[in-house]
Design an enzyme around this catalytic site. Structure first.
Site, PDB file in Angstrom:
ATOM      1  N   ASP A  26     138.740  16.737  38.677  1.00 23.96           N
ATOM      2  CA  ASP A  26     136.847  15.690  39.937  1.00 23.96           C
ATOM      3  C   ASP A  26     135.897  15.835  39.132  1.00 23.96           C
ATOM      4  OD1 ASP A  26     135.927  14.876  42.800  1.00 23.96           O
ATOM      5  OD2 ASP A  26     135.665  16.791  42.827  1.00 23.96           O
ATOM      6  N   ASP A  28     131.755  14.936  41.462  1.00 26.74           N
ATOM      7  CA  ASP A  28     131.340  16.005  42.296  1.00 26.74           C
ATOM      8  C   ASP A  28     131.004  17.435  42.551  1.00 26.74           C
ATOM      9  OD1 ASP A  28     128.900  14.034  42.072  1.00 26.74           O
ATOM     10  OD2 ASP A  28     130.527  12.755  43.680  1.00 26.74           O
TER      11      ASP A  28
END
Length: 342
Positions: A26, A28
């Site tokens: 991922d 963010d």
């Protein structure tokens, strides 16, 4: 790995970057926040890559194109190609293309990432409900997305046009704190129309399918900061996961995680890719990790010992998850977490 009820984080004698061939990362809250690299991320990813681990960046943020994301990562010091980035815009574009005619018009409520992904699938992005779209797609459009875009979506949906959403993350990390995500915007349209969108992003299967198709990973490790997207997505895809504590998840949320939100491994940040993971072992009526022993009392989780705070958290997870079984732990872990500074 089968979808059994996890009762404790696992250990690994080998560095995770050696035990798995691909990290599905991922962005963010894991690699960067608000455009700036998270501490230790650049160095850790460089070492993992140099050691032979493939790095693939899997994000629910549909605003930017893969090339734009890759350019940003390269500027941060992480050499990245557009093909290394998989977005929920790509996943939702494939979902739409499977259901509408080639060349069909799709009303876009979002940013350039959605438009590029739709064109990649041979679909035509449009801006108005008057353009006779056959589908509506909604993705994160940034803080400046005009309110009128939601009205266009509502007008089209009211006419019976199917509605798709890249993802439903309610929040998104930023340099100033937690901001509303695409899920909050989806709720605006849901409330106004009473409709339900087809969703592509994590933790749902379309995103996992898109990731597998684009990476060809054989031994993937999902790396994320969110229990309800990254970790649940790994659970749904039947693959292992590493939770890093650099984003939105805190210790209390981790202890209260239901089975589908329990990660395989827990670490402070992306340095966890480069090391083995300590084993959590039964100890009397509790669980031990490092110098800590955690037990489930009648009303609260108890913690004894000393050592690395993360080891204490891993032991507490084992006590909490075992007590909860396939449910959610209701025992108070606040005092134990405070002792660890978490």
């Amino acid at each position: 790995m089968s979808q059994t009820v996890r009762t404790r984080p696992e250990g690994s004698a080998r560095a995770l970057s050696e035990a798995y061939d691909t990290a599905l990362l991922d962005l963010d809250g894991v690699v960067y926040a608000g455009g700036s690299a998270i501490v230790h991320a650049v160095e850790s990813l460089g070492v993992a890559r140099d050691g032979g681990m493939r790095l693939a960046y899997v994000t629910n943020n549909a605003l930017r194109t893969p090339d734009a994301v890759a350019e940003h990562l390269t500027e941060l010091g992480i050499a990245t190609e557009g093909s290394d980035v998989i977005t929920s815009a790509q996943a939702v574009a494939r979902l739409i293309a499977d259901q509408v005619p080639a060349g069909a018009r799709v009303l876009v409520i979002g940013g350039e990432g959605l438009r590029v992904a739709l064109r990649e699938r041979g679909l035509e992005p449009v801006d108005s409900a008057e353009d006779e779209p056959v589908a509506v797609v909604q993705g994160y459009g940034g803080p400046e997305l005009p309110w009128g875009r939601f009205a266009e979506a509502c007008f089209a949906i009211a006419r019976g046009v199917p509605w798709f959403a890249s993802n439903t993350d309610l929040t998104i990390p930023s340099a100033r704190g937690i901001a509303p995500g695409n899920g909050a915007a989806v709720e605006v349209v849901r409330i106004a129309t009473g409709a339900e969108p087809q969703v592509a992003g994590k933790p749902l299967p379309p995103m996992h399918r898109e990731t597998v198709l684009r990476t060809g990973a054989e031994r993937p490790l999902v790396v994320g900061d969110r229990l309800d997207t990254d970790i649940e997505g790994a659970f749904n895809g039947d693959v292992d996961s590493l939770l890093v504590l650099t984003g939105v998840t805190d210790g209390a949320q981790l202890l209260a995680a239901p089975p589908q939100h329990r990660p395989t491994y827990v670490d402070a940040d992306l340095r966890g890719l480069l090391t083995g993971q300590p084993e959590v072992t039964p100890a009397g009526e509790g669980f031990r990790c490092g110098g800590w022993t955690a037990t489930a009392g009648e009303e609260r989780l108890e913690l004894e010992g000393e050592g690395e705070a993360l080891d204490g958290l891993r032991a507490l997870c084992a006590a909490a998850w075992t007590a909860a079984g396939d449910g959610v732990c209701a025992l108070d872990g606040g005092k134990a977490l405070a002792r660890l500074g978490l």
